[in-house]
Design a protein around this motif. Structure first.
Motif, PDB file in Angstrom:
ATOM      1  N   ASP A  81      13.196  -6.253   3.725  1.00 46.36           N
ATOM      2  CA  ASP A  81      11.664  -5.913   3.625  1.00 46.36           C
ATOM      3  C   ASP A  81      11.539  -4.926   4.981  1.00 46.36           C
ATOM      4  O   ASP A  81      10.406  -4.653   5.412  1.00 46.36           O
ATOM      5  N   VAL A  82      12.403  -4.556   5.633  1.00 43.52           N
ATOM      6  CA  VAL A  82      12.312  -3.484   6.865  1.00 43.52           C
ATOM      7  C   VAL A  82      12.394  -2.230   6.191  1.00 43.52           C
ATOM      8  O   VAL A  82      13.487  -1.527   6.201  1.00 43.52           O
ATOM      9  N   VAL A  83      11.402  -1.634   5.464  1.00 44.17           N
ATOM     10  CA  VAL A  83      11.196  -0.412   4.963  1.00 44.17           C
ATOM     11  C   VAL A  83      10.704   0.605   6.063  1.00 44.17           C
ATOM     12  O   VAL A  83       9.608   0.367   6.548  1.00 44.17           O
ATOM     13  N   VAL A  84      11.454   1.611   6.375  1.00 41.66           N
ATOM     14  CA  VAL A  84      11.271   2.511   7.352  1.00 41.66           C
ATOM     15  C   VAL A  84      11.021   3.863   6.980  1.00 41.66           C
ATOM     16  O   VAL A  84      10.098   4.724   7.627  1.00 41.66           O
ATOM     17  N   MET A  85      11.090   4.343   5.660  1.00 44.10           N
ATOM     18  CA  MET A  85      10.859   5.484   5.120  1.00 44.10           C
ATOM     19  C   MET A  85      10.583   5.629   3.698  1.00 44.10           C
ATOM     20  O   MET A  85      11.548   4.568   3.078  1.00 44.10           O
ATOM     21  N   GLU A  86       9.460   6.167   3.252  1.00 49.54           N
ATOM     22  CA  GLU A  86       9.395   6.343   1.888  1.00 49.54           C
ATOM     23  C   GLU A  86       9.329   7.727   1.246  1.00 49.54           C
ATOM     24  O   GLU A  86       8.933   8.705   1.952  1.00 49.54           O
ATOM     25  N   ASN A  87       9.708   8.208  -0.001  1.00 47.93           N
ATOM     26  CA  ASN A  87       9.211   9.519  -0.491  1.00 47.93           C
ATOM     27  C   ASN A  87       8.152   9.908  -0.664  1.00 47.93           C
ATOM     28  O   ASN A  87       7.122   8.911  -0.872  1.00 47.93           O
ATOM     29  N   VAL A  88       7.596  10.987  -0.285  1.00 51.13           N
ATOM     30  CA  VAL A  88       6.257  11.541  -0.914  1.00 51.13           C
ATOM     31  C   VAL A  88       6.559  12.943  -1.691  1.00 51.13           C
ATOM     32  O   VAL A  88       7.311  13.660  -1.449  1.00 51.13           O
ATOM     33  N   VAL A  89       5.483  13.106  -2.297  1.00 49.90           N
ATOM     34  CA  VAL A  89       5.719  14.596  -3.387  1.00 49.90           C
ATOM     35  C   VAL A  89       5.034  15.282  -2.245  1.00 49.90           C
ATOM     36  O   VAL A  89       4.095  15.394  -1.788  1.00 49.90           O
ATOM     37  N   ARG A  90       5.644  16.626  -2.664  1.00 48.56           N
ATOM     38  CA  ARG A  90       5.446  17.785  -1.571  1.00 48.56           C
ATOM     39  C   ARG A  90       4.515  18.636  -2.482  1.00 48.56           C
ATOM     40  O   ARG A  90       4.344  18.541  -3.652  1.00 48.56           O
ATOM     41  N   VAL A 149       4.476   7.708 -11.536  1.00 48.26           N
ATOM     42  CA  VAL A 149       4.017   6.222 -11.714  1.00 48.26           C
ATOM     43  C   VAL A 149       4.278   5.451 -10.521  1.00 48.26           C
ATOM     44  O   VAL A 149       4.937   5.463  -9.598  1.00 48.26           O
ATOM     45  N   GLU A 150       3.399   4.259 -10.620  1.00 50.82           N
ATOM     46  CA  GLU A 150       3.687   3.164  -9.809  1.00 50.82           C
ATOM     47  C   GLU A 150       4.949   2.319  -9.884  1.00 50.82           C
ATOM     48  O   GLU A 150       4.787   1.533 -10.843  1.00 50.82           O
ATOM     49  N   ALA A 151       5.817   2.549  -9.087  1.00 53.65           N
ATOM     50  CA  ALA A 151       6.971   1.604  -8.898  1.00 53.65           C
ATOM     51  C   ALA A 151       6.698   0.437  -8.061  1.00 53.65           C
ATOM     52  O   ALA A 151       6.592   0.494  -7.008  1.00 53.65           O
ATOM     53  N   LYS A 152       6.739  -0.656  -8.732  1.00 49.55           N
ATOM     54  CA  LYS A 152       6.584  -2.105  -7.878  1.00 49.55           C
ATOM     55  C   LYS A 152       7.875  -2.659  -7.540  1.00 49.55           C
ATOM     56  O   LYS A 152       8.372  -2.961  -8.761  1.00 49.55           O
ATOM     57  N   TYR A 153       8.143  -2.552  -6.354  1.00 56.21           N
ATOM     58  CA  TYR A 153       9.565  -3.347  -6.295  1.00 56.21           C
ATOM     59  C   TYR A 153       9.401  -4.705  -5.296  1.00 56.21           C
ATOM     60  O   TYR A 153       8.542  -4.711  -4.493  1.00 56.21           O
ATOM     61  N   GLU A 154      10.398  -5.482  -5.813  1.00 54.61           N
ATOM     62  CA  GLU A 154      10.326  -6.795  -4.980  1.00 54.61           C
ATOM     63  C   GLU A 154      11.419  -6.834  -4.004  1.00 54.61           C
ATOM     64  O   GLU A 154      12.399  -6.615  -4.033  1.00 54.61           O
ATOM     65  N   LEU A 155      10.773  -6.982  -2.635  1.00 55.11           N
ATOM     66  CA  LEU A 155      11.679  -6.913  -1.596  1.00 55.11           C
ATOM     67  C   LEU A 155      12.405  -7.924  -1.251  1.00 55.11           C
ATOM     68  O   LEU A 155      11.723  -9.214  -1.118  1.00 55.11           O
ATOM     69  N   MET A 156      13.452  -7.969  -0.772  1.00 54.71           N
ATOM     70  CA  MET A 156      14.153  -9.257  -0.138  1.00 54.71           C
ATOM     71  C   MET A 156      14.778  -9.349   1.164  1.00 54.71           C
ATOM     72  O   MET A 156      15.100  -7.905   1.482  1.00 54.71           O
ATOM     73  N   PRO A 157      14.433  -9.924   1.875  1.00 52.76           N
ATOM     74  CA  PRO A 157      14.251 -11.519   1.588  1.00 52.76           C
ATOM     75  C   PRO A 157      12.788 -11.988   1.373  1.00 52.76           C
ATOM     76  O   PRO A 157      12.605 -13.083   1.367  1.00 52.76           O
ATOM     77  N   ARG A 158      11.890 -10.866   1.453  1.00 54.12           N
ATOM     78  CA  ARG A 158      10.377 -11.236   1.256  1.00 54.12           C
ATOM     79  C   ARG A 158      10.069 -12.048   2.315  1.00 54.12           C
ATOM     80  O   ARG A 158       9.255 -13.022   2.026  1.00 54.12           O
ATOM     81  N   GLY A 159      10.564 -12.088   3.603  1.00 60.33           N
ATOM     82  CA  GLY A 159      10.161 -12.912   4.791  1.00 60.33           C
ATOM     83  C   GLY A 159       9.524 -12.359   5.619  1.00 60.33           C
ATOM     84  O   GLY A 159       8.969 -11.239   5.649  1.00 60.33           O
ATOM     85  N   GLN A 160       9.734 -12.726   6.941  1.00 63.82           N
ATOM     86  CA  GLN A 160       9.398 -12.126   8.301  1.00 63.82           C
ATOM     87  C   GLN A 160      10.509 -11.540   8.833  1.00 63.82           C
ATOM     88  O   GLN A 160      11.709 -11.785   8.657  1.00 63.82           O
ATOM     89  N   TYR A 161       9.709 -10.419   9.795  1.00 63.94           N
ATOM     90  CA  TYR A 161      10.924  -9.976  10.515  1.00 63.94           C
ATOM     91  C   TYR A 161      10.282  -9.425  11.654  1.00 63.94           C
ATOM     92  O   TYR A 161       8.986  -9.425  11.888  1.00 63.94           O
ATOM     93  N   THR A 162      10.954  -9.168  12.768  1.00 62.53           N
ATOM     94  CA  THR A 162      10.456  -8.645  14.355  1.00 62.53           C
ATOM     95  C   THR A 162      10.957  -7.491  14.719  1.00 62.53           C
ATOM     96  O   THR A 162      11.931  -7.111  14.145  1.00 62.53           O
ATOM     97  N   MET A 163      10.021  -6.883  15.447  1.00 63.01           N
ATOM     98  CA  MET A 163      10.470  -5.814  15.857  1.00 63.01           C
ATOM     99  C   MET A 163      10.516  -5.960  17.827  1.00 63.01           C
ATOM    100  O   MET A 163       9.715  -6.413  18.193  1.00 63.01           O
TER     101      MET A 163
END
Length: 475
Positions: free
Chosen positions: A157-166, A176-190
């Protein structure tokens, strides 16, 4: 107070330094500022690149976790695969999110939410990276996550970058809307103090840095597999991973070539991930076997109770008053049914409040849930969560034409999705039935979710007819 990612049970004793930089000293927990973020799910734009089209470009944009990061990719749909040439910059070392995160991975996500690991992103000394890969997909989104090792099969679940259309993206593009289930779907820390603080320490050459990094990734992979029970469910594969890790550690201790260390460590990480995947599969098989056993015992008990009831019915009834429906439970039952009726076909039955998913909510001939089905199930999970103690029985019904396996799989797919949305495993079961409906009976091929339990009582309420349920009621 420090919060640690509960899905990764082992932390490294040392933080791997970025190449050409100094090692990081440990920080007192009372002095380290921690950001706690909970991630349930995300949406991202998926792009249909067509078949054998002209090359086109997309950009990468940093998320709130890495707002300064950026990049771009050149994507070309060729025969049999999409060619992706990506480059990134201003990506800080992943250990800033926790010492268990040692690398970055580029993912392709299909519109249905299936993740594909496209490869590891290895940063150079200026926090830049390039990656040239292929994907056996036509429509997909791209994103970057921080991971404990390179060969993971699901994105963290630590997503740092995503694509964007230019603005200059060309070609036949469908978003289209792509819905993705992130694992482990929990907490993370910085760990911002660890990310920003640098003190003098020993520097590593590029090849030695790579060797140490791969060695730590292999350690993570082996320890994560162990924590998930691979020593029980995939002992041979885990043992192979442990032996390869030991071999890589020996090469490192004996000052063997960096290439030797990297090759063996990556093989160890892959074997460990294989053992983790085997473990997950076998644990699921064990769960289903236990569930079938419980169902069989339940059915046997039910038959015995039916025989007892039939015997009691043949005798004169005792002179007692009929049981009353508990008012609070009756009101809750009405509320639950009316809430569900706005989502799916709903009806009150002696077994509980039932909602039905019909053919149009699954891919034709498959057990795959369509996006609208996932959306409705997410709403249902919210209703169920509001009434602690509710139990759910998921049942797949066929028309007796030999597709019972399909509807058992569809029932399991519904059950698995509800588990992902937070319904506890002990309160939900799934099974399939084959039945021949009465002549002219509509839409009998379906999956039912039957809700029952103390919060809504054990007696159906006569008020729950089609009128009370409104337009979403039984068809």
């Amino acid at each position: 107070m420090r919060f640690r990612n509960v899905s990764f049970l082992v932390l490294l004793s040392l933080c791997v330094p970025a190449w050409g930089q100094q090692e990081l000293p440990s920080q007192p927990s009372s002095q380290v500022p921690i950001y706690r973020v909970t991630v349930v799910g995300r949406t991202i734009k998926a792009i249909n690149y067509g078949h054998r089209t002209e090359p086109t470009k997309i950009d990468f944009r940093g998320t709130v976790l890495e707002p300064g990061a950026r990049g771009e990719a050149r994507v070309e749909s060729k025969r049999g695969a999409a060619d992706v040439q990506a480059k990134f910059e201003k990506l800080l070392p992943p250990t800033k999110f926790g010492r268990q995160y040692l690398t970055y991975v580029l993912w392709a996500i299909t519109p249905e939410g299936r993740p594909v690991n496209l490869g590891e992103i290895v940063l150079d000394d200026s926090n830049k990276a390039k990656l040239h890969v292929t994907a056996d997909l036509q429509a997909f989104a791209l994103l970057v996550t921080a991971e404990p090792y390179y060969s993971v099969a699901q994105p963290s679940d630590v997503v740092v970058m995503e694509n964007v259309v230019r603005s200059d993206t060309i070609g036949n593009i469908q978003t289209v809307e792509a819905k993705y289930e992130l694992m482990p779907r929990g907490q993370y820390t910085m760990d911002t103090a660890a990310a920003e603080s640098r003190t003098e320490g020993k520097k590593l050459s590029l090849d030695r840095y790579e060797a140490v990094l791969e060695l730590y990734q292999a350690q993570n992979a082996v320890q994560i597999a162990q924590s998930e029970g691979a020593d029980r469910y995939a002992a041979d594969t885990l043992r192979k991973a442990q032996q390869l890790l030991q071999q890589a550690q020996n090469y490192q201790a004996q000052k063997g070539s960096a290439k030797q260390v990297v090759t063996t460590a990556r093989e160890a990480a892959q074997a460990a991930e294989d053992s983790r995947a085997i473990t997950a599969k076998r644990r699921e098989e064990e769960r289903k076997a236990n569930e079938r056993k419980v169902t069989a015992e339940r059915e046997a008990t039910g038959r015995g109770q039916a025989e007892t009831a039939a015997q009691a019915a043949s005798e004169p009834p005792p002179a007692t008053q009929p049981a009353a429906v508990e008012p609070a439970a009756a009101d809750a039952r009405v509320r639950v049914a009316q809430q569900l009726s706005g989502i799916l076909d709903t009806r009150d039955t002696p077994r509980g409040v039932a909602v039905s998913l019909y053919e149009n909510l699954f891919d034709p001939g498959r057990a795959t849930l369509r996006p609208e089905a996932r959306e409705k199930l997410s709403q249902i999970s919210g209703v169920v969560s509001a009434y602690p103690g509710l139990k759910a029985q998921v049942e797949g019904y066929t028309n007796g034409m030999g597709d019972q396996d399909l509807y058992s799989q569809r029932a399991e797919a519904v059950r698995d999705y509800l588990l992902q949305r937070g319904i506890t495993a002990t309160s939900i079961t799934a099974r399939g039935f084959s039945m021949r409906p009465p002549e002219g009976s509509p839409q009998r091929r379906r999956v039912d979710i039957i809700l029952s339990g103390q919060p809504i009582g054990a007696v159906s309420v006569s008020r729950l007819d089609r009128t009370a349920l409104g337009p979403g009621g039984a068809q």
